[in-house]
Design a protein around this motif. Structure first.
Motif, PDB file in Angstrom:
ATOM      1  N   GLY A 213       0.823  -1.209   0.000  1.00  0.00           N
ATOM      2  CA  GLY A 213       0.000   0.000   0.000  1.00  0.00           C
ATOM      3  C   GLY A 213       0.849   1.248   0.000  1.00  0.00           C
ATOM      4  O   GLY A 213       0.555   2.221  -0.709  1.00  0.00           O
ATOM      5  N   ARG A 214       1.923   1.228   0.779  1.00  0.00           N
ATOM      6  CA  ARG A 214       2.815   2.392   0.829  1.00  0.00           C
ATOM      7  C   ARG A 214       3.489   2.609  -0.520  1.00  0.00           C
ATOM      8  O   ARG A 214       3.633   3.746  -0.977  1.00  0.00           O
ATOM      9  N   ASN A 215       3.893   1.509  -1.156  1.00  0.00           N
ATOM     10  CA  ASN A 215       4.517   1.627  -2.479  1.00  0.00           C
ATOM     11  C   ASN A 215       3.538   2.213  -3.496  1.00  0.00           C
ATOM     12  O   ASN A 215       3.937   3.000  -4.371  1.00  0.00           O
ATOM     13  N   ALA A 216       2.269   1.834  -3.368  1.00  0.00           N
ATOM     14  CA  ALA A 216       1.256   2.353  -4.284  1.00  0.00           C
ATOM     15  C   ALA A 216       1.082   3.857  -4.105  1.00  0.00           C
ATOM     16  O   ALA A 216       0.914   4.600  -5.082  1.00  0.00           O
ATOM     17  N   VAL A 217       1.145   4.317  -2.857  1.00  0.00           N
ATOM     18  CA  VAL A 217       1.015   5.750  -2.581  1.00  0.00           C
ATOM     19  C   VAL A 217       2.219   6.505  -3.136  1.00  0.00           C
ATOM     20  O   VAL A 217       2.080   7.603  -3.689  1.00  0.00           O
ATOM     21  N   VAL A 218       3.403   5.921  -2.988  1.00  0.00           N
ATOM     22  CA  VAL A 218       4.612   6.545  -3.548  1.00  0.00           C
ATOM     23  C   VAL A 218       4.455   6.733  -5.060  1.00  0.00           C
ATOM     24  O   VAL A 218       4.762   7.800  -5.615  1.00  0.00           O
ATOM     25  N   LYS A 219       3.956   5.709  -5.750  1.00  0.00           N
ATOM     26  CA  LYS A 219       3.755   5.797  -7.199  1.00  0.00           C
ATOM     27  C   LYS A 219       2.756   6.897  -7.551  1.00  0.00           C
ATOM     28  O   LYS A 219       2.956   7.648  -8.516  1.00  0.00           O
ATOM     29  N   LEU A 220       1.691   7.003  -6.749  1.00  0.00           N
ATOM     30  CA  LEU A 220       0.701   8.053  -6.993  1.00  0.00           C
ATOM     31  C   LEU A 220       1.301   9.433  -6.781  1.00  0.00           C
ATOM     32  O   LEU A 220       1.000  10.377  -7.518  1.00  0.00           O
ATOM     33  N   ALA A 221       2.133   9.552  -5.755  1.00  0.00           N
ATOM     34  CA  ALA A 221       2.772  10.840  -5.469  1.00  0.00           C
ATOM     35  C   ALA A 221       3.574  11.315  -6.680  1.00  0.00           C
ATOM     36  O   ALA A 221       3.484  12.478  -7.093  1.00  0.00           O
ATOM     37  N   TYR A 222       4.343  10.404  -7.272  1.00  0.00           N
ATOM     38  CA  TYR A 222       5.112  10.760  -8.463  1.00  0.00           C
ATOM     39  C   TYR A 222       4.181  11.061  -9.639  1.00  0.00           C
ATOM     40  O   TYR A 222       4.431  11.989 -10.423  1.00  0.00           O
ATOM     41  N   LYS A 223       3.127  10.284  -9.754  1.00  0.00           N
ATOM     42  CA  LYS A 223       2.159  10.493 -10.833  1.00  0.00           C
ATOM     43  C   LYS A 223       1.597  11.908 -10.803  1.00  0.00           C
ATOM     44  O   LYS A 223       1.408  12.538 -11.851  1.00  0.00           O
ATOM     45  N   TYR A 224       1.334  12.414  -9.588  1.00  0.00           N
ATOM     46  CA  TYR A 224       0.715  13.724  -9.463  1.00  0.00           C
ATOM     47  C   TYR A 224       1.713  14.868  -9.312  1.00  0.00           C
ATOM     48  O   TYR A 224       1.317  16.007  -9.052  1.00  0.00           O
ATOM     49  N   GLY A 225       3.017  14.573  -9.474  1.00  0.00           N
ATOM     50  CA  GLY A 225       3.987  15.657  -9.547  1.00  0.00           C
ATOM     51  C   GLY A 225       4.968  15.813  -8.413  1.00  0.00           C
ATOM     52  O   GLY A 225       5.650  16.842  -8.318  1.00  0.00           O
ATOM     53  N   ALA A 226       5.086  14.826  -7.529  1.00  0.00           N
ATOM     54  CA  ALA A 226       6.048  14.930  -6.431  1.00  0.00           C
ATOM     55  C   ALA A 226       7.476  14.937  -6.960  1.00  0.00           C
ATOM     56  O   ALA A 226       7.793  14.273  -7.957  1.00  0.00           O
ATOM     57  N   ALA A 227       8.334  15.682  -6.291  1.00  0.00           N
ATOM     58  CA  ALA A 227       9.755  15.684  -6.656  1.00  0.00           C
ATOM     59  C   ALA A 227      10.441  14.455  -6.079  1.00  0.00           C
ATOM     60  O   ALA A 227      11.384  13.912  -6.667  1.00  0.00           O
ATOM     61  N   TYR A 228       9.950  14.002  -4.919  1.00  0.00           N
ATOM     62  CA  TYR A 228      10.550  12.848  -4.247  1.00  0.00           C
ATOM     63  C   TYR A 228       9.525  12.245  -3.311  1.00  0.00           C
ATOM     64  O   TYR A 228       8.746  12.955  -2.665  1.00  0.00           O
ATOM     65  N   SER A 229       9.508  10.923  -3.230  1.00  0.00           N
ATOM     66  CA  SER A 229       8.611  10.225  -2.315  1.00  0.00           C
ATOM     67  C   SER A 229       9.243   8.884  -1.953  1.00  0.00           C
ATOM     68  O   SER A 229       9.887   8.246  -2.794  1.00  0.00           O
ATOM     69  N   TYR A 230       9.086   8.490  -0.697  1.00  0.00           N
ATOM     70  CA  TYR A 230       9.625   7.191  -0.286  1.00  0.00           C
ATOM     71  C   TYR A 230       8.863   6.664   0.920  1.00  0.00           C
ATOM     72  O   TYR A 230       8.100   7.392   1.579  1.00  0.00           O
ATOM     73  N   ALA A 231       9.064   5.385   1.209  1.00  0.00           N
ATOM     74  CA  ALA A 231       8.430   4.734   2.354  1.00  0.00           C
ATOM     75  C   ALA A 231       9.251   3.500   2.705  1.00  0.00           C
ATOM     76  O   ALA A 231      10.328   3.270   2.142  1.00  0.00           O
ATOM     77  N   ASN A 232       8.731   2.708   3.652  1.00  0.00           N
ATOM     78  CA  ASN A 232       9.305   1.408   4.017  1.00  0.00           C
ATOM     79  C   ASN A 232      10.714   1.474   4.602  1.00  0.00           C
ATOM     80  O   ASN A 232      11.546   0.602   4.353  1.00  0.00           O
ATOM     81  N   THR A 233      10.976   2.512   5.374  1.00  0.00           N
ATOM     82  CA  THR A 233      12.208   2.571   6.166  1.00  0.00           C
ATOM     83  C   THR A 233      11.802   2.462   7.631  1.00  0.00           C
ATOM     84  O   THR A 233      10.644   2.697   7.988  1.00  0.00           O
ATOM     85  N   ALA A 234      12.749   2.098   8.473  1.00  0.00           N
ATOM     86  CA  ALA A 234      12.447   1.935   9.897  1.00  0.00           C
ATOM     87  C   ALA A 234      11.911   3.232  10.506  1.00  0.00           C
ATOM     88  O   ALA A 234      10.991   3.224  11.330  1.00  0.00           O
ATOM     89  N   GLN A 235      12.476   4.346  10.091  1.00  0.00           N
ATOM     90  CA  GLN A 235      12.065   5.633  10.652  1.00  0.00           C
ATOM     91  C   GLN A 235      10.656   6.030  10.222  1.00  0.00           C
ATOM     92  O   GLN A 235       9.911   6.635  10.984  1.00  0.00           O
ATOM     93  N   MET A 236      10.258   5.651   9.001  1.00  0.00           N
ATOM     94  CA  MET A 236       8.956   6.063   8.483  1.00  0.00           C
ATOM     95  C   MET A 236       7.806   5.229   9.010  1.00  0.00           C
ATOM     96  O   MET A 236       6.665   5.677   9.034  1.00  0.00           O
ATOM     97  N   GLY A 237       8.051   4.001   9.419  1.00  0.00           N
ATOM     98  CA  GLY A 237       6.965   3.155   9.913  1.00  0.00           C
ATOM     99  C   GLY A 237       5.903   2.972   8.843  1.00  0.00           C
ATOM    100  O   GLY A 237       6.201   2.563   7.725  1.00  0.00           O
ATOM    101  N   ASN A 238       4.647   3.289   9.160  1.00  0.00           N
ATOM    102  CA  ASN A 238       3.532   3.136   8.208  1.00  0.00           C
ATOM    103  C   ASN A 238       3.241   4.407   7.436  1.00  0.00           C
ATOM    104  O   ASN A 238       2.184   4.499   6.794  1.00  0.00           O
ATOM    105  N   ALA A 239       4.131   5.356   7.495  1.00  0.00           N
ATOM    106  CA  ALA A 239       3.902   6.635   6.798  1.00  0.00           C
ATOM    107  C   ALA A 239       4.640   6.666   5.462  1.00  0.00           C
ATOM    108  O   ALA A 239       5.549   5.872   5.207  1.00  0.00           O
ATOM    109  N   VAL A 240       4.217   7.575   4.615  1.00  0.00           N
ATOM    110  CA  VAL A 240       4.857   7.794   3.314  1.00  0.00           C
ATOM    111  C   VAL A 240       5.290   9.265   3.241  1.00  0.00           C
ATOM    112  O   VAL A 240       4.507  10.163   3.581  1.00  0.00           O
ATOM    113  N   HIS A 241       6.530   9.476   2.831  1.00  0.00           N
ATOM    114  CA  HIS A 241       7.051  10.837   2.686  1.00  0.00           C
ATOM    115  C   HIS A 241       6.822  11.344   1.258  1.00  0.00           C
ATOM    116  O   HIS A 241       7.056  10.619   0.289  1.00  0.00           O
ATOM    117  N   ILE A 242       6.356  12.591   1.170  1.00  0.00           N
ATOM    118  CA  ILE A 242       6.153  13.225  -0.135  1.00  0.00           C
ATOM    119  C   ILE A 242       6.712  14.646  -0.061  1.00  0.00           C
ATOM    120  O   ILE A 242       6.420  15.370   0.892  1.00  0.00           O
TER     121      ILE A 242
END
Length: 244
Positions: A213-242
């Protein structure tokens, strides 16, 4: 730092993370509730009510209080509970005093709540489904006025709105703007986009609870114009950075 009894009360009235007795005892039920809250907001799931968990819970209650129109002190009391019930009554949902899924669905639907506005620039860094206060720095006023970058980026808000429409679910901002001191405290990179109002870490119930689910959100973020997006690191937990 909130007392055990107070954070039990906060956790009860916010998504019913806690359902036990408000007794001021941090037993197994309270620790499990803390873990559920931490999981839902991208925090380390250790069951310990520390500074980061306290800051995030107080922040979320302040947003809730902004919706129901009571003093935004981060402490659930009789007025906040009454405010929740009044909104529930007005929206035609169960009046249990718990700001849960149905409550936030109504609050974020533009049905007259303080989270709804028509223009990002005119509303000081908010948009249809996001209030400016949701992006407030979590230093709690110790190091800044809450908005070191002024308004949150209109482009970022547009991306978040698009993602919300995609899933049809409320999005929780787990980290928005940060002053330099707060950014350093949470291990943010020097010059982080968070310090410039151009980044947000988000959590979507039932979506970002899995890696897929987090990977899907990252893909959407890029689709809609994000410069950078990532997830699935220990620090991020269940959140997604955009960021933009």
């Amino acid at each position: 730092m909130l007392s055990v009894k107070q954070y039990q009360k906060n956790l009860y009235h916010y998504y019913a993370y806690y359902t036990g007795a408000i007794d001021g005892i941090c037993g197994s039920g309270t620790k499990a509730a803390i873990k559920r809250f931490q999981k839902g907001h991208g925090l380390m799931q250790d069951g310990i009510y520390g500074a980061k968990t306290n800051a995030k819970l107080v922040e979320r209650i302040k947003v809730l209080q902004g919706v129901v129109g009571t003093t935004q002190d981060g402490i659930v009391g009789s007025k906040t509970i009454a405010g929740i019930k009044a909104k529930q009554k007005a929206w035609g949902i169960t009046q249990d005093g718990i700001a849960g899924t149905n409550f936030w669905a109504k609050a974020n639907s533009g049905s007259g709540s303080s989270l709804s506005s028509s223009s990002s620039s005119a509303s000081g860094g908010s948009s249809k489904h996001f209030a400016k206060s949701e992006f407030k720095c979590t230093c709690g006023g110790k190091y800044c006025n809450g908005y070191p970058a002024g308004n949150t980026s209109a482009k970022l808000l547009k991306i978040l709105e698009a993602i919300r429409v995609e899933y049809g679910k409320p999005i929780t901002i787990t980290s928005g703007q940060r002053c330099k001191t707060r950014n350093a405290q949470v291990g943010g990179a020097s010059g982080s986009a968070h310090t410039k109002g151009r980044a947000a870490d988000i959590y979507i119930p039932g979506v970002t609870t899995t890696a897929a689910g987090r990977n899907a959100v990252v893909k959407l973020a890029y689709k809609y114009g994000a410069a950078y997006s990532y997830a699935n690191t220990a620090q991020m937990g269940n959140a997604v950075h955009i960021n933009v």
